[in-house]
Each structure stands twice: as C-alpha cells, then as structure tokens.
Design a protein around this motif. Structure first.
Motif, PDB file in Angstrom:
ATOM      1  N   ARG A 287       0.945  -1.295   0.087  1.00 14.89           N
ATOM      2  CA  ARG A 287      -0.085   0.104  -0.113  1.00 14.89           C
ATOM      3  C   ARG A 287       0.925   1.109   0.059  1.00 14.89           C
ATOM      4  O   ARG A 287       0.361   2.508   0.014  1.00 14.89           O
ATOM      5  CB  ARG A 287      -0.838   0.223   1.189  1.00 14.89           C
ATOM      6  CG  ARG A 287      -1.798  -1.320   1.499  1.00 14.89           C
ATOM      7  CD  ARG A 287      -2.225  -1.557   2.426  1.00 14.89           C
ATOM      8  NE  ARG A 287      -2.847  -0.472   3.572  1.00 14.89           N
ATOM      9  CZ  ARG A 287      -4.236  -0.181   3.403  1.00 14.89           C
ATOM     10  NH1 ARG A 287      -5.000  -1.252   2.661  1.00 14.89           N
ATOM     11  NH2 ARG A 287      -4.892   0.568   4.185  1.00 14.89           N
ATOM     12  N   HIS A 289       2.584   4.460  -0.496  1.00 19.50           N
ATOM     13  CA  HIS A 289       2.259   5.606  -1.535  1.00 19.50           C
ATOM     14  C   HIS A 289       1.037   5.516  -2.388  1.00 19.50           C
ATOM     15  O   HIS A 289       0.964   6.341  -3.458  1.00 19.50           O
ATOM     16  CB  HIS A 289       3.633   5.907  -2.185  1.00 19.50           C
ATOM     17  CG  HIS A 289       4.871   6.032  -1.351  1.00 19.50           C
ATOM     18  ND1 HIS A 289       5.011   6.959  -0.643  1.00 19.50           N
ATOM     19  CD2 HIS A 289       5.999   5.405  -1.411  1.00 19.50           C
ATOM     20  CE1 HIS A 289       6.256   7.008   0.218  1.00 19.50           C
ATOM     21  NE2 HIS A 289       6.754   5.895  -0.344  1.00 19.50           N
ATOM     22  N   ALA A 290       0.257   4.464  -2.018  1.00 21.36           N
ATOM     23  CA  ALA A 290      -0.838   4.323  -3.066  1.00 21.36           C
ATOM     24  C   ALA A 290      -2.316   4.859  -2.343  1.00 21.36           C
ATOM     25  O   ALA A 290      -2.209   4.796  -1.139  1.00 21.36           O
ATOM     26  CB  ALA A 290      -0.892   2.929  -3.259  1.00 21.36           C
ATOM     27  N   ARG A 332      -0.670   9.200  -6.893  1.00 24.08           N
ATOM     28  CA  ARG A 332      -1.277   8.073  -5.780  1.00 24.08           C
ATOM     29  C   ARG A 332      -2.309   7.558  -6.268  1.00 24.08           C
ATOM     30  O   ARG A 332      -2.395   6.398  -5.861  1.00 24.08           O
ATOM     31  CB  ARG A 332      -1.545   8.941  -4.410  1.00 24.08           C
ATOM     32  CG  ARG A 332      -0.354   9.424  -3.630  1.00 24.08           C
ATOM     33  CD  ARG A 332      -0.883  10.251  -2.235  1.00 24.08           C
ATOM     34  NE  ARG A 332      -1.557   9.379  -1.573  1.00 24.08           N
ATOM     35  CZ  ARG A 332      -2.929   9.440  -1.133  1.00 24.08           C
ATOM     36  NH1 ARG A 332      -3.706  10.357  -1.740  1.00 24.08           N
ATOM     37  NH2 ARG A 332      -3.540   8.464  -0.441  1.00 24.08           N
ATOM     38  N   GLN A 334      -2.839   6.650  -9.405  1.00 24.34           N
ATOM     39  CA  GLN A 334      -2.447   5.418 -10.452  1.00 24.34           C
ATOM     40  C   GLN A 334      -1.818   4.353  -9.265  1.00 24.34           C
ATOM     41  O   GLN A 334      -2.089   3.275  -9.909  1.00 24.34           O
ATOM     42  CB  GLN A 334      -1.067   6.117 -11.221  1.00 24.34           C
ATOM     43  CG  GLN A 334      -0.520   5.158 -12.181  1.00 24.34           C
ATOM     44  CD  GLN A 334       0.441   5.933 -12.941  1.00 24.34           C
ATOM     45  OE1 GLN A 334       1.107   6.690 -12.439  1.00 24.34           O
ATOM     46  NE2 GLN A 334       0.387   5.618 -14.461  1.00 24.34           N
ATOM     47  N   ARG A 335      -1.171   4.492  -8.388  1.00 25.05           N
ATOM     48  CA  ARG A 335      -0.726   3.443  -7.546  1.00 25.05           C
ATOM     49  C   ARG A 335      -1.810   2.815  -6.828  1.00 25.05           C
ATOM     50  O   ARG A 335      -1.908   1.558  -6.693  1.00 25.05           O
ATOM     51  CB  ARG A 335       0.275   3.969  -6.626  1.00 25.05           C
ATOM     52  CG  ARG A 335       1.844   4.156  -7.159  1.00 25.05           C
ATOM     53  CD  ARG A 335       2.717   4.439  -6.103  1.00 25.05           C
ATOM     54  NE  ARG A 335       2.502   5.794  -5.298  1.00 25.05           N
ATOM     55  CZ  ARG A 335       3.196   6.890  -5.916  1.00 25.05           C
ATOM     56  NH1 ARG A 335       3.846   7.025  -6.925  1.00 25.05           N
ATOM     57  NH2 ARG A 335       2.880   8.128  -5.328  1.00 25.05           N
ATOM     58  N   GLN A 338      -3.128   0.542  -9.587  1.00 20.75           N
ATOM     59  CA  GLN A 338      -2.166  -0.670  -9.480  1.00 20.75           C
ATOM     60  C   GLN A 338      -2.374  -1.655  -8.402  1.00 20.75           C
ATOM     61  O   GLN A 338      -2.208  -2.835  -8.724  1.00 20.75           O
ATOM     62  CB  GLN A 338      -0.681  -0.220  -9.530  1.00 20.75           C
ATOM     63  CG  GLN A 338      -0.251   0.586 -11.003  1.00 20.75           C
ATOM     64  CD  GLN A 338       0.945   1.286 -10.810  1.00 20.75           C
ATOM     65  OE1 GLN A 338       1.625   1.114  -9.771  1.00 20.75           O
ATOM     66  NE2 GLN A 338       1.388   1.753 -11.752  1.00 20.75           N
TER      67      GLN A 338
END
Length: 477
Positions: A287, A289-290, A332, A334-335, A338
């Motif tokens: 998790r 920086h997401a 953030r 985008q992550r 992902q």
C-alpha cells in the motif's frame, strides 16, 4: 437483483447509459491544443521550461536523443525561472530562504536545530516537570531549595533556555541537594537536563537566532506563508477541510443521482453509491504511497455468494478543491489502481465505507484497473472551481523539485554573487533524462493532461445526469 455469481467471471461492460453520461459531460478543465496555448508555452519561464521538458520526453519516447537546441532551451528557461524566483519584491521567498540556507553554514546549522526544536522543548519541559512541577513546589517548604526549583520552573515556562541552564547549574551546586534525604531522583533529573543534548541544542538554536543571516532567513520564511502549527495555518487548514467536505458532499449527491438513473433504466437495486470506501488492510499488495481511500464509488450488484451480496466497481471519483490538486494527486491515484490490479480474481474483498462494509469482487477490481491503466475512462476528479482559461503548465511539485535541486541552488547562489554560469545547471539536465527519481517531472505534462481530462465540474455532471432523465422520459411519452 442478480443471483449467485462465480468469482472469476469478468464484470459486464460499463452500462451504455453510464458510458453516454461520461461522454456527454463537459470537460471544462481539459487542456486545449490551440494557438493561444502554443503561444502561452513561451510566455513565462515556467511554461517555456515545461514545454522544453515535454519535447525532451517525446524525443526519448521515440528513441531519439533530445537535440542541443532543446538542451539549451531547458537550461535557459530554468535559469530564467531561478532569476525570477530571486527577485527581491516579486520573487519566491521560500526559494530565497532555501538559497540562503544552501550558502550559509550558520543558517544550515540553525535550520537543522529548528527542525528538532519543538521535540527538544517537549523533552526538556517533561524533565523539568519531573523535578520542579508547580504541585511539587507547593508541598516543598520555603527555603533555598524551593527558590532554586522555582527559578528552574519559571525559566522553563518562559522557554528561556539560557536562564534555565543557569538555574539548573545553580541548583546542582546547592549543598541541600546532596544533603537532604530523598533527593537522589532530583539530582539525577538535574544531571540529565544539564548533560543531555536537548537543552544544549535549544541554547545553541537561540544563540544562532541573533545572527543577521538567520534573521533574514526567518523573515523570508515568514514572508512565504503561515508557519506550520501557527493559528493562521490552522485556520487555513480548517477552511480547506470545509471546502473539501463541500466538494465530497456534492460528488456523493451526483453519484447518488447516477445510481438512481441507472436503477431506473436497468432495475431497482442494481446500482448504489458509497463514500469513503477504504481498501482492506489485508489486501495482497503493498500500500506504500498508494491511494487507499476513495471518496465516492458507484457499485453494481454482482449477485450473491451465500448470504453475502457482492459488488463490482463501475465508477470512482476523487473530490478536489482545485484542478492543480488533481495533478498532484495523480501518482497516488495511479498506484491505487495498480493496487486493484493485484487482486485475486477468485476472491471478494471487504471494503469499509461510510455507509457499511461492501464486498467487492477481485475480478471487478482487476478489470477496473486494466480499463484505466493508460487513461482514466471510469475515474473522475470532481471539482467546484470555475475552469481556468490557461492552466499552469509547470506543476507546483515539479517546479519545487527543479528549484530545490543542488545545481539550481548553486546557480542561484552564484547569481546572488554576480558570477552566474548557465552551464552549472547541466547536471540537472542529465539527471532529468536519466534518473528514475526525475520521472514524475519528465512526465509532468502528460500527467497534467490526464488529470485535467478526468476532471469534471459537479454542476456539469448533475446537469448531464438530469438531461438523461429528461431524454428518457421524452422518449417514453
């Protein structure tokens, strides 16, 4: 409502009506490639720099090396940006403070001490209270020891660190301190204060504060905006939070309207909107920086598994107070997508939302991430600010990273001394093209385009949804 469902079955396509709403809603924040935009790219150092970076990125994507002209354009634009930021009246005081710190060992030492001053003060005050708390003084008989401890307490309360050091030294020299029974703890506390690093750092911090360079540094920091922890900063934070909550509330209302419209078309209970939907802590991916909390989510019923209702993600929204905030948020987000892509397609995951816990199919999360991998098709940034005629071409975070780089600070220091050389910035050009840590800056213009294309004004979204109701009713009549 749907019946039982197999977990690994891909979700159905986005509903046609939802796709039509997303196509029809105006995108007033989208970048426009017209003559005025092209001219604006050269209008300021920041826009010229942004354009040089983007042309260099495009060259790298195409397998070409950026030309010497692009290199020169980047260096000249960055040099102009630095000179602009150094202007005494209209420049950037935060950058000027950074340059002053870079060129002055005294200011560097002061800034390093200032970063820990609050914690050091808490440490010292806790130790002082352990030996000279006002309640302890009330129980202590009047006399030399009482007066010495009172001086310690008064100096600490006033945060007069030199006076505190002096009062502690006098206290340590009292014969009563060694002679009276039960004073071992007191002596140990005084020793910890005098020999510990916290009080020494605070004294040094106060001594350096008298330096002319440090005073100028502090004045620049004051000019750059409210200090963290100040009353003004707290008030600004409160206003920003209220503005953010207003956008979130408006976005939740818009999504509730969309769910109502889709239920009207496809069957009651098939769609619902939830708010502050949080990724489970046991999710099978890092998790770091997401984004792990989504402001508003549109869900479609995917049937049941036993007694448990399952849902698929149809549409996500993040509420932002300004278009610039969306651009900053994009990495953030985008992550976060992902993270969805790592879901087990045969599992279902419990997402806590403000309304209740909802179980979302892993297959839906994976499909959603894939659909939005290169372009935000079913993710919206929602805003209530009017559209800007010409957005800032160089994002605030990219500007800060470029100006904070060592070559930029060294060039700025040279400019202040009248010995500038644009070639000093060339190491930064090489890093931009080669170093992974500069990837966000190198890609800042396409990021700006993606974030702004995904942003909608909530009035526009509400009007579009309302029009879809009217259109359908007109056809039925």
């Amino acid at each position: 409502m749907g019946g039982r469902v197999q977990q690994g079955v891909p979700p159905p396509p986005i509903p046609a009506l939802l796709a039509e709403i997303l196509r029809a809603v105006p995108r007033r924040y989208r970048l426009r490639e017209d003559g005025s935009a092209l001219a604006a790219r050269q209008a300021t150092p920041a826009s010229a720099l942004a354009w040089a970076i983007e042309l260099s990125r495009e060259a790298l994507v195409e397998g070409r090396s950026p030309t010497a002209a692009l290199r020169a354009g980047f260096l000249d634009a960055l040099a102009d940006l630095i000179r602009e930021a150094l202007r005494p009246e209209s420049g950037d005081p935060a950058f000027q403070a950074r340059v002053l710190r870079h060129g002055s060992p005294v200011v560097q030492e002061y800034a390093g001490l200032a970063a820990h001053a609050a914690q050091d003060a808490r440490t010292v005050l806790a130790l002082v209270h352990a030996i000279a708390h006002p309640a302890k003084l009330e129980r202590l008989p009047r006399g030399v020891l009482h007066d010495a401890l009172a001086r310690v307490q008064a100096a600490a309360a006033a945060r007069h660190w030199a006076a505190l050091d002096d009062a502690l030294a006098r206290l340590a020299g009292l014969s009563d301190l060694q002679r009276l029974p039960g004073q071992d703890a007191l002596g140990h506390g005084v020793k910890r204060l005098l020999e510990g690093p916290a009080l020494a750092r605070l004294r040094r911090h106060d001594a350096l504060a008298l330096d002319d360079g440090v005073r100028r540094y502090e004045a620049l920091l004051d000019a750059s905006g409210p200090r963290s922890g100040s009353a003004v900063a707290a008030e600004q934070g409160r206003i920003a939070r209220e503005r953010g909550r207003a956008v979130e509330s408006a976005a939740a209302h818009a999504f509730a309207m969309i769910a109502c419209r889709l239920n009207d078309a496809e069957g009651e209970g098939m769609f619902r909107a939830v708010t502050t939907m949080r990724v489970p802590s046991a999710f099978p991916a890092s998790r770091a920086h997401a984004k792990t909390e989504w402001d508003v989510v549109l869900l479609r019923c995917a049937g049941t598994q036993g007694d448990q209702m399952l849902w698929d993600v149809c549409l996500l929204a993040e509420a932002k107070s300004s278009p610039d905030a969306a651009t900053t948020d994009w990495p953030r987000l985008q992550r976060g997508l992902q993270l969805f892509a790592r879901a087990d397609e045969h599992a279902a995951y419990p997402f806590d939302a403000a309304e209740e816990t909802v179980w979302v199919r892993g297959a839906s999360l994976r499909a959603f991430a894939a659909a939005n991998a290169d372009k935000l098709r079913t993710v919206l940034y929602c805003c209530l600010e009017p559209g800007q005629a010409m957005p800032r071409m160089l994002g605030a975070s990219s500007r800060m990273q470029l100006l904070s780089a060592r070559p930029s600070l060294e060039f700025a220091h040279a400019v202040s001394g009248g010995k500038e050389d644009v070639g000093m910035l060339e190491p930064l050009w090489n890093e931009l093209l080669q170093s992974p840590r500069w990837r966000a800056v190198l890609h800042q213009y396409p990021t700006l385009g993606i974030a702004r294309a995904a942003m909608v004004h909530l009035d526009d979204l509400n009007d579009t949804v309302a029009s879809s109701f009217l259109g359908t009713r007109g056809k039925r009549s």
